[in-house]
Design an enzyme around this catalytic site. Sequence first.
Site, PDB file in Angstrom:
ATOM      1  N   CYS A 198       0.808  -1.222   0.000  1.00  0.00           N
ATOM      2  CA  CYS A 198       0.000   0.000   0.000  1.00  0.00           C
ATOM      3  C   CYS A 198       0.840   1.271   0.000  1.00  0.00           C
ATOM      4  O   CYS A 198       0.288   2.375  -0.086  1.00  0.00           O
ATOM      5  CB  CYS A 198      -0.916   0.001   1.204  1.00  0.00           C
ATOM      6  N   GLU A 201      -1.555   4.668  13.905  1.00  0.00           N
ATOM      7  CA  GLU A 201      -1.278   5.892  13.142  1.00  0.00           C
ATOM      8  C   GLU A 201      -1.634   7.122  13.967  1.00  0.00           C
ATOM      9  O   GLU A 201      -0.879   8.104  13.994  1.00  0.00           O
ATOM     10  CB  GLU A 201      -2.049   5.907  11.815  1.00  0.00           C
ATOM     11  N   HIS A 226      -9.543   1.771  -0.559  1.00  0.00           N
ATOM     12  CA  HIS A 226      -8.104   1.544  -0.493  1.00  0.00           C
ATOM     13  C   HIS A 226      -7.636   1.052  -1.854  1.00  0.00           C
ATOM     14  O   HIS A 226      -7.857  -0.104  -2.210  1.00  0.00           O
ATOM     15  CB  HIS A 226      -7.798   0.509   0.599  1.00  0.00           C
TER      16      HIS A 226
END
Lengths: 87, 410
Positions: B163, B306, B332
């Site tokens: 990703c 995160e 995504h």
Amino acid sequence: MTYDRDKTAAQILEYIRSEIQDKDIVFDLKTPIEGVKIDSIDVIHVIFKVEEVFGVAVNLPQDQKYDTVGDFVNAILKFIPIEGKAS
Amino acid sequence: MAASWADVTGRGVISSSGLDIKSFEQSVLAGKSSITEIGDYPPQGLRFNRGAPVLDFDPSRFFDERTCNTLDPFSQFAAAAARQAWSEAGLTDAGVPPERVGVVIGSANGGSHILEAGWRRLLNEGKKPAPLSIPMSMTNAPASRVAREAGAQGPVLAVSTACASASHAMVLGLMLIRSGLADVVIAGGTDACFHFGYLQIWDVLRVVSPTICRPFSKDRQGIILGEGAGIVVLERPGQAAARGARVHGHLLGGAMTSDAGDLTRPNGIGMLSAINGALADSGLAAGDIGYINAHGTGTVANDKLEAGAIRAAFGAGVDRVPVSSSKSMFGHAMGASGALEALATLAALEAGIAPPTLNFNEIDPECALDVVPEGPRVHPMQSALSNSFAFGGLNVTLAFGKAGTARPRP
């Protein structure tokens, strides 16, 4: 089963014609191979088509050079059961 | 003194939120979702029924039939997006030597459509796979196609870091320009994810939400799959001005770090290092950052870690910084996600609007950030970060500046 040489050669010419990008190029078996602007992808597709249609495996030498379209077609014909002599 | 940044002079996009940069920006800045039911894709046994596929892409608009048949969809997406970016940059006939033009394009999956089709033929019909399966599926196929179309004869690379692929590609593009190896780099990422086998392998990983993508919300249940391509043209500073081309923003810096740990469970330390590294590399302080486009997958683990990393990097000033996840809008997009989110970040900078995080229901104390849940927010800003944190523990943070704000550093 065997195939007629001239008809099969004409059939392979049609496969080449359908693959090359410039559809305006006029060519036959005597045309220099550079004249038809056939690229590596076209060659792969032509061979794949022949293998599918005739049920054979075409194993051309990887470093083979061809002067004319006919040389290329004749190289492929060696892998197909053919009646008649080479022209 | 060599400039430390790269100018963004071209942008291109193929996405569920738009097939050109204008549509994409309008959609993102308005906070529109392009997530839909994926009924047209075989849903046998899947635990989810939503995604963000690119629905209206017609390859025949971009390629003749023969070319189309030699490009897996992930290459088609990349080439179509790169053409937009190249055109916007006005580089055709600009006189940049071809060997000074590079391409770096990321992909997580490679050409998985042609592979699946080939294996179906082989296993179900006993027939040979398509003859070009290898050159069509190789991860560098999009980079090679884009290089061919742009005539780029400099460094041409593919990056595959899940990703983070596109974000790695953009950092590497910046490095090529900084190092003097290239004057122009076409950089970004691409992936085409909506085919039966690929949906199945995500399904068994149990990280796709059975409902919707709710990044940072306490009731989040996972990702929503997307796809597409995002491309930017990066240029050596000053070059665009010399030919009168418009600059749409600056890639000021970036950082790449590794967790050196679990394949699918991030540890947060690498995330923090990436954020701090990007700030240092771009010469910015945390207080300079006006917006953060989060990786924000919507998984329990990612969002918590995160948020922790952002809080650690920004300290007491964190509450002044809007943080949002564009994945709540267009899903995504795997290897394209970093590029689509970079384009969203550039749009936010240019418009002075912080895009929202959609579908947010409930504050999670472990994700205590201002995630812009109410909708697009007018928020003038000079610089922004974009995070990409990949499976494999690979982390990238990019630092972008609003057009006209980049300055040489001592």
